[in-house]
Design a protein around this motif. Structure first.
Motif, mmCIF file in Angstrom:
data_model
loop_
_atom_site.group_PDB
_atom_site.id
_atom_site.type_symbol
_atom_site.label_atom_id
_atom_site.label_comp_id
_atom_site.label_asym_id
_atom_site.label_seq_id
_atom_site.Cartn_x
_atom_site.Cartn_y
_atom_site.Cartn_z
ATOM 1 N N MET B 1 29.570 -87.254 40.442
ATOM 2 C CA MET B 1 29.381 -86.372 41.588
ATOM 3 C C MET B 1 30.336 -86.726 42.719
ATOM 4 O O MET B 1 30.943 -85.874 43.337
ATOM 5 N N VAL B 2 30.480 -88.016 42.988
ATOM 6 C CA VAL B 2 31.331 -88.463 44.090
ATOM 7 C C VAL B 2 32.739 -88.794 43.590
ATOM 8 O O VAL B 2 33.732 -88.569 44.288
ATOM 9 N N GLY B 3 32.828 -89.313 42.361
ATOM 10 C CA GLY B 3 34.113 -89.769 41.824
ATOM 11 C C GLY B 3 35.173 -88.686 41.825
ATOM 12 O O GLY B 3 36.353 -88.953 42.122
ATOM 13 N N SER B 4 34.791 -87.445 41.517
ATOM 14 C CA SER B 4 35.796 -86.373 41.458
ATOM 15 C C SER B 4 36.364 -86.077 42.839
ATOM 16 O O SER B 4 37.556 -85.773 42.981
ATOM 17 N N VAL B 5 35.534 -86.188 43.867
ATOM 18 C CA VAL B 5 36.032 -85.976 45.233
ATOM 19 C C VAL B 5 36.966 -87.121 45.630
ATOM 20 O O VAL B 5 38.004 -86.907 46.271
ATOM 21 N N MET B 6 36.622 -88.321 45.221
ATOM 22 C CA MET B 6 37.492 -89.469 45.495
ATOM 23 C C MET B 6 38.847 -89.298 44.806
ATOM 24 O O MET B 6 39.908 -89.519 45.416
ATOM 25 N N ALA B 7 38.809 -88.892 43.527
ATOM 26 C CA ALA B 7 40.060 -88.730 42.775
ATOM 27 C C ALA B 7 40.938 -87.655 43.405
ATOM 28 O O ALA B 7 42.158 -87.831 43.557
ATOM 29 N N ALA B 8 40.323 -86.536 43.774
ATOM 30 C CA ALA B 8 41.087 -85.445 44.375
ATOM 31 C C ALA B 8 41.692 -85.881 45.702
ATOM 32 O O ALA B 8 42.832 -85.535 46.039
ATOM 33 N N ASP B 9 40.942 -86.656 46.483
ATOM 34 C CA ASP B 9 41.428 -87.132 47.780
ATOM 35 C C ASP B 9 42.635 -88.048 47.599
ATOM 36 O O ASP B 9 43.648 -87.930 48.308
ATOM 37 N N LEU B 10 42.546 -88.947 46.620
ATOM 38 C CA LEU B 10 43.651 -89.885 46.399
ATOM 39 C C LEU B 10 44.887 -89.178 45.856
ATOM 40 O O LEU B 10 46.019 -89.519 46.193
ATOM 41 N N ALA B 11 44.642 -88.171 44.996
ATOM 42 C CA ALA B 11 45.768 -87.460 44.383
ATOM 43 C C ALA B 11 46.484 -86.563 45.392
ATOM 44 O O ALA B 11 47.678 -86.281 45.246
ATOM 45 N N ALA B 12 45.746 -86.107 46.430
ATOM 46 C CA ALA B 12 46.343 -85.197 47.413
ATOM 47 C C ALA B 12 47.476 -85.909 48.150
ATOM 48 O O ALA B 12 47.346 -87.072 48.533
ATOM 49 N N GLY B 13 48.612 -85.216 48.335
ATOM 50 C CA GLY B 13 49.739 -85.801 49.051
ATOM 51 C C GLY B 13 50.693 -86.559 48.152
ATOM 52 O O GLY B 13 51.819 -86.863 48.543
ATOM 53 N N GLY B 14 50.252 -86.882 46.940
ATOM 54 C CA GLY B 14 51.163 -87.484 45.970
ATOM 55 C C GLY B 14 51.467 -88.938 46.196
ATOM 56 O O GLY B 14 52.352 -89.496 45.546
ATOM 57 N N GLY B 15 50.753 -89.587 47.110
ATOM 58 C CA GLY B 15 51.024 -90.987 47.381
ATOM 59 C C GLY B 15 50.613 -91.925 46.250
ATOM 60 O O GLY B 15 51.101 -93.049 46.166
ATOM 61 N N PHE B 16 49.698 -91.493 45.392
ATOM 62 C CA PHE B 16 49.190 -92.360 44.323
ATOM 63 C C PHE B 16 49.304 -91.681 42.967
ATOM 64 O O PHE B 16 49.191 -90.453 42.860
ATOM 65 N N GLU B 17 49.502 -92.502 41.961
ATOM 66 C CA GLU B 17 49.233 -92.067 40.588
ATOM 67 C C GLU B 17 47.783 -92.435 40.312
ATOM 68 O O GLU B 17 47.427 -93.608 40.335
ATOM 69 N N VAL B 18 46.939 -91.425 40.037
ATOM 70 C CA VAL B 18 45.490 -91.651 39.953
ATOM 71 C C VAL B 18 45.028 -91.629 38.504
ATOM 72 O O VAL B 18 45.307 -90.687 37.763
ATOM 73 N N THR B 19 44.312 -92.689 38.102
ATOM 74 C CA THR B 19 43.690 -92.739 36.778
ATOM 75 C C THR B 19 42.178 -92.793 36.958
ATOM 76 O O THR B 19 41.677 -93.611 37.731
ATOM 77 N N VAL B 20 41.461 -91.898 36.258
ATOM 78 C CA VAL B 20 39.998 -91.893 36.318
ATOM 79 C C VAL B 20 39.467 -92.385 34.983
ATOM 80 O O VAL B 20 39.840 -91.865 33.928
ATOM 81 N N ALA B 21 38.584 -93.398 35.037
ATOM 82 C CA ALA B 21 38.002 -93.954 33.808
ATOM 83 C C ALA B 21 36.501 -93.700 33.791
ATOM 84 O O ALA B 21 35.821 -93.850 34.820
ATOM 85 N N ASP B 22 35.988 -93.310 32.641
ATOM 86 C CA ASP B 22 34.547 -93.094 32.488
ATOM 87 C C ASP B 22 34.219 -93.230 31.015
ATOM 88 O O ASP B 22 35.066 -93.002 30.154
ATOM 89 N N ARG B 23 32.966 -93.586 30.723
ATOM 90 C CA ARG B 23 32.540 -93.713 29.339
ATOM 91 C C ARG B 23 32.342 -92.342 28.701
ATOM 92 O O ARG B 23 32.432 -92.167 27.510
ATOM 93 N N SER B 24 32.032 -91.333 29.559
ATOM 94 C CA SER B 24 31.630 -90.023 29.054
ATOM 95 C C SER B 24 32.808 -89.050 28.969
ATOM 96 O O SER B 24 33.425 -88.712 29.990
ATOM 97 N N PRO B 25 33.124 -88.556 27.756
ATOM 98 C CA PRO B 25 34.179 -87.550 27.623
ATOM 99 C C PRO B 25 33.857 -86.284 28.427
ATOM 100 O O PRO B 25 34.767 -85.664 28.989
ATOM 101 N N ALA B 26 32.575 -85.932 28.496
ATOM 102 C CA ALA B 26 32.198 -84.729 29.235
ATOM 103 C C ALA B 26 32.510 -84.883 30.724
ATOM 104 O O ALA B 26 33.000 -83.957 31.381
#
Lengths: 377, 377
Positions: B1-26
């Motif tokens: 629920m929160v992780g996707s907002v965090m990932a989008a925030d970090l990816a915005a502006g292109g300052g970071f290469e963002v990797t998201v890890a989770d156990r669930s493929p869904a």
């Protein structure tokens, strides 16, 4: 709970030889402790037709205080035995389906003969007769603990499952002469009662036989509780805690109602010596002598500190024992199955029933208002 | 629920290469839908030490938003990998037990870095520093649905089990400099909030690290709900519906809490597009320049209609992404494990965090009162 008070009432004065029958030896043992050697006990399954017929044949009068689930079968057995009958089993089915059979055998059977249903029916019908035209009947009734403890401010002096049934089964009312249905717990209103304060009333399905026997265009029955209980029960119901649908919880499968009942019922059981009280108000309005008239009956009863009998047991048992005595003495003889409103046509009978209640310490107070006058009888 | 907002925030502006890890493929699939090709996803069990160490080694910064049950293990793995860390897993254990290990490895780890705990800690500590002597800290916080529907007037934007835990676990407060314990849901008080009206606050166990890091003689944390919810939950709890003891119901054996959870949680889940809001008020009182002084921070945030991000996700994600960026840029470098109040000593950092919130549409408003003057900064 009620049967022991009925047995003691009948045994008092020595006018009857009293036999108490129950399937449970423990219940019979409690009965002997309570009533001593004034009564005889016998172990009988009241759902067993042959056993009941043999038991009650020849009795001057039979009183029924069975679990509601076997109430109709018990009534059938007693009619078959030809014994006069007075009952507080409050069966869910309509007892009137056995009316023709009872008439055929000349058996007088008065059912629903407790406080409500029971005295409520009698007083509603008797009051309607006193008016030229009855316009409305409102019955408010509740059994409550003297002590108001959160969260429920409630204990059940009879089977708590029947209380939850009251909170879920749709309520039937009469409006403009038509039966209408409302959800239980709806249309809350606050009423004031001397000695107790404000209580909250809400729709429950309590008119029963009055729906068919009393021709008054507006009729309702509402249950009384301490303010707050209704909203909590509504929240429980709306949350799904009273649902009867099976639900998987981990590896178990349960009905939410069964779990909620298992949690609530121990908390809703009266402890030893805990005081209960019974509140009832029956209001009948209409016209008399060209004026608006209003008859209001009030009952406010507490547990008897001398006998230890709960108020619920007293107020429920006495209508049945008083009417049973009237049947046994022949003053009430009316072949067929009927509810107490069938006795409302005889003013002397109504007065006798009220006087016998008063003799037992249960007081019904009538307030009559006509035009602008008011008087408490 | 929160992780996707965090990932989008970090990816915005292109300052970071963002990797998201989770156990669930869904969960990863949902993430890709949400953030598209701006992020990389990788399936990893975050409870697997070796996998996490391999994954995060060399990262500029790691953000943790795991289930609370695996939060401490994840923190341990990230420290072992030597990666700087910012976390909102809200683990039940004290993260500070890993402080020495993080110092030894030179790892900066800020935990509990959400809205509350998180911004609540930062603002309480920063406000206390602005006074000559801080006397009290009161934190009021709640996530609520915009629509108030009976019976609960509540939905949970995070795991509902954690909400029931909040309603049952004793609350720790500080009074006269001593930690005292009160039952959850107690000491209700009503507070007014612009744009929403009256809310009800009650004790919950939310001070967490502040109990040990902030030396203020009176501190409390209370949860905010619409009036009525607290009393209902208290009734549920006192009735036994939250009990964890196994109970026999017919042939089944269940914990009341599990049954209640199974009934409540579907009703407490936000539907697609349903608006939530977040309300927080942090009040710090004390003395300044010989006068009584009071600093009050107010947050009132709604779901973002453009991104669809819930208010809970926004207000929880942004403190973590803002601090993570500060860590990655080297502006925050503080080997050890600490909560956000550790950053309160640097006014420029606090101002930066507030300004970055404002840039993302999350507004914290300060009202300062000294003697009889009041001003909103």
């Amino acid at each position: 709970m009620v049967g022991s008070v009925m047995a003691a009432d009948l045994a008092a004065g020595g006018g009857f030889e009293v036999t108490v029958a129950d399937r449970s030896p423990a219940a019979l043992e409690r009965m002997r402790k309570h009533a001593g050697d004034r009564i005889r006990t016998v172990q009988v399954d009241l759902a067993d037709r042959d056993a009941v017929v043999t038991l009650v044949r020849g009795a001057d009068v039979v009183l029924g205080a069975a679990a509601s689930a076997i109430g109709l079968q018990l009534l059938r057995s007693v009619i078959e035995a030809g014994a006069p009958y007075c009952d507080i089993s409050f069966m869910p089915e309509s007892a009137l389906e056995l009316d023709a059979e009872a008439r055929r055998r000349g058996v007088t059977a008065i059912v629903d003969c407790g406080v409500a249903p029971g005295m409520s029916n009698l007083l509603a019908a008797a009051s309607a007769r006193r008016l030229d035209r009855a316009e409305s009947v409102a019955i408010y009734v509740g059994g409550l603990p003297s002590e108001r403890r959160l969260p429920f401010q409630y204990k059940a002096a009879f089977a708590p499952a029947d209380v939850l049934e009251e909170y879920t089964r749709p309520a039937r009312l009469v409006e403009h002469g038509q039966v209408v249905t409302r959800a239980a717990l709806t249309e809350p209103e606050f009423l004031e009662f001397a000695g107790i304060g404000t209580l909250e009333a809400f729709n429950t399905d309590g008119l029963r036989s009055l729906l068919h026997t009393l021709d008054v265009p507006f009729m309702k029955e509402k249950t009384l509780r301490y303010p707050g209980h209704r909203a909590l029960m509504e929240a429980f119901r709306d949350a799904g805690l009273f649902d009867k649908t099976l639900r998987s919880v981990g590896s178990a499968t349960v009905r939410p109602l069964d779990v909620t009942s298992a949690i609530l019922f121990p908390q809703w059981t009266y402890g030893e010596g805990e005081e209960d009280l019974t509140v009832m108000r029956v209001i009948v309005t209409g016209r008399r002598g060209g004026h608006a008239a209003r008859l209001s009956w009030d009952l406010f009863d507490r547990r008897d500190p001398h006998t230890g009998a709960t108020s619920m047991a007293r107020t429920t048992a006495f209508p049945c024992t008083i009417v049973a005595r009237l049947i046994a003495s022949g003053r009430v003889r009316r072949p067929g199955v009927a509810a107490p409103e069938a006795l409302a046509g005889d003013d002397a009978i109504v007065e006798h029933i009220l006087a016998e209640h008063e003799r037992r310490g249960v007081m019904y107070c009538l307030t009559e208002e006509e035009g602008s006058r008011a008087a408490c009888a």
